[in-house]
Design an enzyme around this catalytic site. Structure first.
Site, PDB file in Angstrom:
ATOM      1  N   HIS A 221       0.819  -1.229   0.000  1.00 44.38           N
ATOM      2  CA  HIS A 221       0.000   0.000   0.000  1.00 44.38           C
ATOM      3  C   HIS A 221       0.846   1.271   0.000  1.00 44.38           C
ATOM      4  O   HIS A 221       0.671   2.155   0.830  1.00 44.38           O
ATOM      5  CB  HIS A 221      -0.987   0.020   1.184  1.00 44.38           C
ATOM      6  CG  HIS A 221      -1.948  -1.116   1.165  1.00 44.38           C
ATOM      7  ND1 HIS A 221      -2.884  -1.326   2.136  1.00 44.38           N
ATOM      8  CD2 HIS A 221      -2.117  -2.122   0.263  1.00 44.38           C
ATOM      9  CE1 HIS A 221      -3.578  -2.414   1.859  1.00 44.38           C
ATOM     10  NE2 HIS A 221      -3.116  -2.913   0.723  1.00 44.38           N
ATOM     11  N   GLU A 313     -12.929   0.307  -5.461  1.00 43.47           N
ATOM     12  CA  GLU A 313     -13.800   1.464  -5.673  1.00 43.47           C
ATOM     13  C   GLU A 313     -13.327   2.365  -6.802  1.00 43.47           C
ATOM     14  O   GLU A 313     -12.147   2.450  -7.088  1.00 43.47           O
ATOM     15  CB  GLU A 313     -13.827   2.340  -4.395  1.00 43.47           C
ATOM     16  CG  GLU A 313     -14.331   1.636  -3.172  1.00 43.47           C
ATOM     17  CD  GLU A 313     -14.351   2.533  -1.920  1.00 43.47           C
ATOM     18  OE1 GLU A 313     -13.809   3.661  -1.973  1.00 43.47           O
ATOM     19  OE2 GLU A 313     -14.919   2.088  -0.905  1.00 43.47           O
ATOM     20  N   TYR A 323     -13.264   9.731   2.292  1.00 38.10           N
ATOM     21  CA  TYR A 323     -13.760   8.586   1.499  1.00 38.10           C
ATOM     22  C   TYR A 323     -13.916   7.310   2.336  1.00 38.10           C
ATOM     23  O   TYR A 323     -14.105   6.227   1.804  1.00 38.10           O
ATOM     24  CB  TYR A 323     -12.893   8.410   0.230  1.00 38.10           C
ATOM     25  CG  TYR A 323     -13.217   9.568  -0.702  1.00 38.10           C
ATOM     26  CD1 TYR A 323     -12.634  10.833  -0.493  1.00 38.10           C
ATOM     27  CD2 TYR A 323     -14.202   9.467  -1.664  1.00 38.10           C
ATOM     28  CE1 TYR A 323     -13.009  11.933  -1.246  1.00 38.10           C
ATOM     29  CE2 TYR A 323     -14.582  10.557  -2.426  1.00 38.10           C
ATOM     30  CZ  TYR A 323     -13.986  11.789  -2.205  1.00 38.10           C
ATOM     31  OH  TYR A 323     -14.387  12.875  -2.949  1.00 38.10           O
TER      32      TYR A 323
HETATM   33 CA   LIG Z   1     -14.347   4.439   0.277  1.00 31.81          CA
END
Ligand SMILES: [Ca+2]
Ligand code: HEC
Length: 448
Positions: A221, A313, A323
């Site tokens: 990540h 997403e 988010y």
């Molecule tokens: Ca999200």
């Protein structure tokens, strides 16, 4: 989730969901409907006439949704690579609903290509994750550009995106991001810019370099996709770097999309510049690991991000918004459970999400003329599911989806060339998710 399934469901549906006394949950045939709602209804209400007990009293909504996600994930794994993948159409002609094209291989001499960017003169910059930057010039691939910093290459680490300054003709700046190594096996995403002279990296400057305490032994990540807007701001993504809760913490750079001036300084109109203890470079937060950016013709920024297990997403990124990660998600968390809820006030919903995770990386708003029937559509590249997809969109609503090709490798990046054609970086799937493998750069040549 697996234990829950073993306890409550396996006795009838088999321990691998393949069916026992009751039917298989993997074969994609549904007596009572296969939509999320129908499957959840089967689990909650039961199907008394068929002998499926109701689990309303003994399973929470979160657990029921977790079982649904587990069923979806297992079904995809059971399907495996479809038989059609055995004969890829590489360099062949692909007929799709609205456009026929030929996939032309430009080079196969690259390893895990990560980022693509065109110079104004038509030369193509290619990063290879193991730490090389090369230039493809009229079909010829250069030696690696000399003088690039050493990169940390364990797991997902390496050399990431490359971007060209919008005023490259005047200033020659090229931007690179990489996992910078530090002692005791630590690393963190770093951004630099420099110029290329005689195939050598020169004039290097740091655009973003984290404080030493943010270098960690976690090798996934990292983010890092770039995009420049029309005013010359550089947007870049930093993944949560294995610390999900940091995505909600405005004093931490991870789990964010950042916006800086071309020299790394912070624009005065960024959303958190005047908030104490917040990083001024943050543009939006609550992200897990965004790896794709594209501007829509109306100027809105679209970004993809990888979900946990499910819940990949596509988001429309707005200034200062949250988010949701890791508070809300459409996937299964590492705990094996879904999040308590999938929506919360003050947290943005994605415009689309996918379960299980196809591994969405690049996104591109297509507005050109070489593939006229795709004008106004969004193209998405999937890594795990090895697909190029076309989405029709109407404002912020995603409509029909079409698979343009599948099984030609993990689609990591794509860009439009100066010739108006779509160029894609593909990498063969490896034995492990993060394996470094042979890759290729291809372009889609329209065929009438
Ligand atoms: Ca999200
Ligand atoms: C006592 C046996 C039994 C248990 C326990 C059981 N099921 Fe079922 N289930 C059935 C039967 C019988 C059906 C009817 C159709 C079939 O055979 O698949 C069914 C149907 C279903 C369906 C609908 C399938 C379709 O084709 O529409 C789903 C979804 C399902 N079960 C999920 C679960 C889950 C999840 C659990 C555990 C929480 C579970 N079941 C536990 C017996 C059971």
């Amino acid at each position: 989730m697996r234990t829950l399934f073993a306890d409550k469901c396996a006795g009838c549906h088999g321990d691998r969901m393949q069916g026992g006394r009751a039917g298989s949950l993997l074969d994609d045939t549904w007596m009572y409907g296969g939509s999320d709602d129908k499957v959840l209804e089967s689990i909650r209400e039961g199907r008394a006439d068929a002998g499926m007990p109701s689990f309303k009293a003994s399973l929470s909504d979160v657990e029921a949704r977790g079982l649904l996600l587990l069923i979806r994930t297992n079904a995809t794994q059971a399907k495996g690579r479809p038989a059609t993948l055995a004969t890829p159409v590489m360099d062949g002609v692909v007929k799709t609903a609205k456009q026929t094209f030929r996939i032309e291989t430009l080079t196969e001499a690259v390893e895990t290509p990560w980022g693509l960017a065109f110079l104004p003169d038509g030369r193509l910059l290619i990063t290879e994750r193991p730490g090389r930057l090369r230039i493809l010039d009229k079909g010829k691939l250069s030696e690696p550009v000399a003088g690039i910093p050493a990169v940390w290459t364990r797991q997902d680490g390496g050399l990431f995106d490359v971007e060209v300054h919008p005023k490259y003709a005047q200033n020659g700046w090229i931007y690179l991001a990489y996992a910078e190594p530090r002692e005791t096996n630590r690393s963190m995403t770093t951004i630099i810019r420099g110029r290329i002279k005689d195939n050598r990296w020169v004039d290097q400057e740091y655009i973003y370099r984290a404080p030493d305490e943010l270098f960690t032994q976690i090798n996934f990540h990292y983010g890092l996709r770039f995009i420049f807007d029309r005013e010359g701001h550089l947007f870049y993504s930093l993944g949560d770097h294995g610390k999900p809760e940091s995505a909600q913490d405005l004093s931490q750079p991870t789990g964010k999309i950042h916006r800086v001036n071309d020299d790394g300084t912070i624009p005065k109109d960024n959303p958190f510049v005047s908030r104490a203890a917040a990083l001024g470079s943050i543009w939006s937060y609550g992200h897990r690991n965004p790896e794709g950016f594209s501007f829509a013709p109306n100027g809105t920024l679209w970004a993809t991000e990888h979900g946990p297990s499910g819940g990949d997403e596509v988001n429309i990124i707005q200034k200062g918004r949250n988010y949701g990660w890791p508070v809300i998600s459409w996937g299964l968390m590492d705990s094996g459970l879904p999040t308590e809820t999938t929506a919360k006030p003050g947290m943005e919903q994605p415009v689309a999400h996918w379960e299980p995770s196809p591994g969405i990386a690049p996104v591109l708003f297509y507005n050109g003329s070489k593939y006229p029937a795709w004008k106004g559509n969004v193209l998405l590249g999937f890594m795990g599911h090895e697909e190029l997809r076309r989405l029709t969109v109407n404002g912020t609503r995603v409509g029909k989806q079409e698979v343009l090709f599948k099984g030609l490798g993990r689609v990591r990046d794509f860009v439009l060339g100066p010739d108006g054609l779509l160029y894609a970086a593909l990498a063969n799937p490896g034995p492990q998710l993060s394996s470094t493998t042979q890759g290729r750069v291809v372009r889609l040549v329209p065929v009438q």
